[in-house]
Design a protein around this motif. Sequence first.
Motif, PDB file in Angstrom:
ATOM      1  N   LYS A 108       0.990  -0.863   0.219  1.00 26.58           N
ATOM      2  CA  LYS A 108      -0.050   0.283  -0.581  1.00 26.58           C
ATOM      3  C   LYS A 108       0.910   0.917   0.543  1.00 26.58           C
ATOM      4  CE  LYS A 108      -3.690  -2.066   2.826  1.00 26.58           C
ATOM      5  NZ  LYS A 108      -5.063  -1.922   3.514  1.00 26.58           N
ATOM      6  N   TRP A 109       0.197   1.708  -0.273  1.00 26.87           N
ATOM      7  CA  TRP A 109       1.375   3.263  -0.510  1.00 26.87           C
ATOM      8  C   TRP A 109       1.378   3.842   1.199  1.00 26.87           C
ATOM      9  CZ3 TRP A 109       2.106   3.498  -5.247  1.00 26.87           C
ATOM     10  CH2 TRP A 109       1.530   3.356  -5.598  1.00 26.87           C
ATOM     11  N   LYS A 110       2.339   4.950   0.820  1.00 24.78           N
ATOM     12  CA  LYS A 110       2.588   5.398   2.874  1.00 24.78           C
ATOM     13  C   LYS A 110       1.476   6.307   3.194  1.00 24.78           C
ATOM     14  CE  LYS A 110       5.187   9.156   1.056  1.00 24.78           C
ATOM     15  NZ  LYS A 110       6.103   9.889   0.881  1.00 24.78           N
ATOM     16  N   ASN A 111       1.506   5.542   4.665  1.00 28.23           N
ATOM     17  CA  ASN A 111       0.697   6.680   4.639  1.00 28.23           C
ATOM     18  C   ASN A 111       1.106   8.167   6.194  1.00 28.23           C
ATOM     19  OD1 ASN A 111       1.329   5.117   7.435  1.00 28.23           O
ATOM     20  ND2 ASN A 111      -0.598   3.645   6.963  1.00 28.23           N
ATOM     21  N   GLU A 112       2.029   8.157   6.572  1.00 23.97           N
ATOM     22  CA  GLU A 112       2.702   8.872   6.989  1.00 23.97           C
ATOM     23  C   GLU A 112       4.348   9.613   5.959  1.00 23.97           C
ATOM     24  OE1 GLU A 112       3.589   8.094  11.153  1.00 23.97           O
ATOM     25  OE2 GLU A 112       5.498   6.561  10.549  1.00 23.97           O
ATOM     26  N   SER A 113       4.678  10.022   5.999  1.00 22.34           N
ATOM     27  CA  SER A 113       6.010  11.174   5.887  1.00 22.34           C
ATOM     28  C   SER A 113       7.053  10.385   6.174  1.00 22.34           C
ATOM     29  CB  SER A 113       5.822  12.757   7.070  1.00 22.34           C
ATOM     30  OG  SER A 113       4.155  13.288   5.836  1.00 22.34           O
ATOM     31  N   ASN A 114       7.917  10.491   5.162  1.00 19.55           N
ATOM     32  CA  ASN A 114       8.874  10.190   5.504  1.00 19.55           C
ATOM     33  C   ASN A 114      10.579  11.132   5.034  1.00 19.55           C
ATOM     34  OD1 ASN A 114       8.127   9.719   2.288  1.00 19.55           O
ATOM     35  ND2 ASN A 114       9.017   7.023   2.607  1.00 19.55           N
ATOM     36  N   PHE A 115      11.372  10.560   5.445  1.00 20.90           N
ATOM     37  CA  PHE A 115      12.374  11.625   5.468  1.00 20.90           C
ATOM     38  C   PHE A 115      13.700  11.195   4.682  1.00 20.90           C
ATOM     39  CE2 PHE A 115       9.279  13.316   8.268  1.00 20.90           C
ATOM     40  CZ  PHE A 115       9.647  14.586   8.870  1.00 20.90           C
ATOM     41  N   THR A 116      14.313  11.392   4.342  1.00 24.35           N
ATOM     42  CA  THR A 116      15.848  10.999   4.004  1.00 24.35           C
ATOM     43  C   THR A 116      17.028  12.399   4.767  1.00 24.35           C
ATOM     44  OG1 THR A 116      17.436  10.184   2.486  1.00 24.35           O
ATOM     45  CG2 THR A 116      16.506  11.657   1.989  1.00 24.35           C
ATOM     46  N   ASN A 117      18.170  11.319   5.399  1.00 26.07           N
ATOM     47  CA  ASN A 117      19.630  12.536   5.380  1.00 26.07           C
ATOM     48  C   ASN A 117      20.046  12.585   4.435  1.00 26.07           C
ATOM     49  OD1 ASN A 117      21.351  14.223   7.331  1.00 26.07           O
ATOM     50  ND2 ASN A 117      23.005  12.138   7.027  1.00 26.07           N
ATOM     51  N   TYR A 118      20.661  13.672   4.104  1.00 26.25           N
ATOM     52  CA  TYR A 118      21.502  14.261   3.036  1.00 26.25           C
ATOM     53  C   TYR A 118      22.869  15.233   3.288  1.00 26.25           C
ATOM     54  CZ  TYR A 118      19.068  17.943   1.703  1.00 26.25           C
ATOM     55  OH  TYR A 118      18.638  19.671   1.030  1.00 26.25           O
ATOM     56  N   ILE A 119      23.630  14.935   2.415  1.00 25.85           N
ATOM     57  CA  ILE A 119      25.113  16.547   3.006  1.00 25.85           C
ATOM     58  C   ILE A 119      24.710  17.280   1.723  1.00 25.85           C
ATOM     59  CG2 ILE A 119      27.450  16.805   3.178  1.00 25.85           C
ATOM     60  CD1 ILE A 119      26.148  14.983   4.817  1.00 25.85           C
ATOM     61  N   GLY A 120      24.544  18.931   2.393  1.00 29.51           N
ATOM     62  CA  GLY A 120      23.951  19.637   1.010  1.00 29.51           C
ATOM     63  C   GLY A 120      25.461  19.791   0.258  1.00 29.51           C
ATOM     64  N   GLN A 125      25.122  18.199   7.320  1.00 30.85           N
ATOM     65  CA  GLN A 125      23.715  17.418   7.062  1.00 30.85           C
ATOM     66  C   GLN A 125      22.358  17.845   7.219  1.00 30.85           C
ATOM     67  OE1 GLN A 125      24.508  13.514   8.566  1.00 30.85           O
ATOM     68  NE2 GLN A 125      25.665  14.616  10.599  1.00 30.85           N
ATOM     69  N   HIS A 126      22.006  17.205   5.930  1.00 36.13           N
ATOM     70  CA  HIS A 126      19.840  18.037   6.412  1.00 36.13           C
ATOM     71  C   HIS A 126      19.043  16.909   6.434  1.00 36.13           C
ATOM     72  CE1 HIS A 126      21.860  22.407   5.468  1.00 36.13           C
ATOM     73  NE2 HIS A 126      22.483  21.128   4.550  1.00 36.13           N
ATOM     74  N   LEU A 127      17.497  17.178   6.527  1.00 36.31           N
ATOM     75  CA  LEU A 127      16.552  16.521   6.220  1.00 36.31           C
ATOM     76  C   LEU A 127      15.912  16.519   5.250  1.00 36.31           C
ATOM     77  CD1 LEU A 127      15.372  16.378   9.459  1.00 36.31           C
ATOM     78  CD2 LEU A 127      16.958  14.531   8.501  1.00 36.31           C
ATOM     79  N   GLU A 210      28.029   6.911  -6.204  1.00 35.36           N
ATOM     80  CA  GLU A 210      27.331   7.671  -7.550  1.00 35.36           C
ATOM     81  C   GLU A 210      26.092   8.116  -7.743  1.00 35.36           C
ATOM     82  OE1 GLU A 210      29.788   7.870 -11.882  1.00 35.36           O
ATOM     83  OE2 GLU A 210      28.494   6.180 -11.556  1.00 35.36           O
ATOM     84  N   TYR A 211      25.618   6.468  -7.900  1.00 38.44           N
ATOM     85  CA  TYR A 211      23.958   6.378  -7.700  1.00 38.44           C
ATOM     86  C   TYR A 211      22.944   7.554  -7.694  1.00 38.44           C
ATOM     87  CZ  TYR A 211      19.446   3.904  -7.950  1.00 38.44           C
ATOM     88  OH  TYR A 211      18.559   3.644  -7.460  1.00 38.44           O
ATOM     89  N   LYS A 212      23.388   6.988  -5.889  1.00 36.87           N
ATOM     90  CA  LYS A 212      22.607   7.466  -4.996  1.00 36.87           C
ATOM     91  C   LYS A 212      22.891   8.892  -4.401  1.00 36.87           C
ATOM     92  CE  LYS A 212      21.643   4.014  -1.805  1.00 36.87           C
ATOM     93  NZ  LYS A 212      21.277   3.510  -0.338  1.00 36.87           N
ATOM     94  N   ARG A 213      23.988   9.710  -4.968  1.00 37.76           N
ATOM     95  CA  ARG A 213      24.427  11.073  -4.568  1.00 37.76           C
ATOM     96  C   ARG A 213      23.814  11.252  -6.100  1.00 37.76           C
ATOM     97  NH1 ARG A 213      27.546  14.164  -2.165  1.00 37.76           N
ATOM     98  NH2 ARG A 213      27.104  16.637  -2.962  1.00 37.76           N
TER      99      ARG A 213
END
Length: 290
Positions: A108-120, A125-127, A210-213
């Motif tokens: 099923k589709w997600k039913n609450e918000s989701n986040f990821t961490n990344y380097i700006g 680090q940012h969300l 490389e792919y994820k970046r």
Amino acid sequence: MNPFYAKLDADIKATLLAQIRNLWTHTSTAIEGNSLTLGDTAFVLEEGLTVAGKPLRDHQEIYGHAKAIEIVYAWMDKQSSLQEEDLFALHRTVLTEAIMDIYKPVGKWKNESNFTNYIGNDGRQHLREFPAPKKIPTLMSQWLEKLNQFCAKPLTGINAVGAYASLHLDFVTIHPFFDGNGRVARLISNLPVLRSGFPPIVVPTEARQEYKRSISDYQVTIPELERLETLPGLPDNLERDHFRGLCRSYWEPTQTLLREAMEMQKKRDVQRSAAPEHEEDHGAGDNIGR
């Protein structure tokens, strides 16, 4: 629709499909942290045995992904358009771990918000928040329409890569599931590629960073991603072009496996064509290659 293995004898076809299944399964699960090597993956799938010292969950992920590949192959002959329930079925196959949590729905589709961490670009680090759950049905309806349009007719090699990259990047940017988005994207985005008579595009394990970046760099260009309303709202920019170029390079491993299989088939065909002449010309020696 002629699949990429259409001209191969049954045994050569079976070997090629096993090679691609092993590679595709290993790379896609390894990107998400699975500890099984390519050799381990082949052993588990071909022998039906476990690898000592490796987590049971990792084995389950391998089996789930291999079954999901079979589903995608079956869809090559699907006459009707793919619907959201088809994606739900694929998601249930990929996520083999039993999860009893209403906030982590499987299939099923997600039913609450989701986040990821990344380097700006600032080195910090940012969300990043993905599109809100209430936006998902509309966004994924548009995504499925785009998928079905790509699948409606055979594509050239360049267009097949473009279709894969576009579907893949849009899917992981929408992030419709609580988990498994990358694995599902790397599976389903190959459907137009397969339907056009090409082997799948497989992201190599060594290209993980490389792919994820590249995906993250694209998503950084989308202001207020969590408020995304429609698929056409996603930018077509240099970052998107860069991801498309990476996908083109990721195609080489399966193309190489197919070329090797075709060479084996060609060698066998030559031997077959030479056999009758050899039988008539007793003692004349080997006619292969004349």
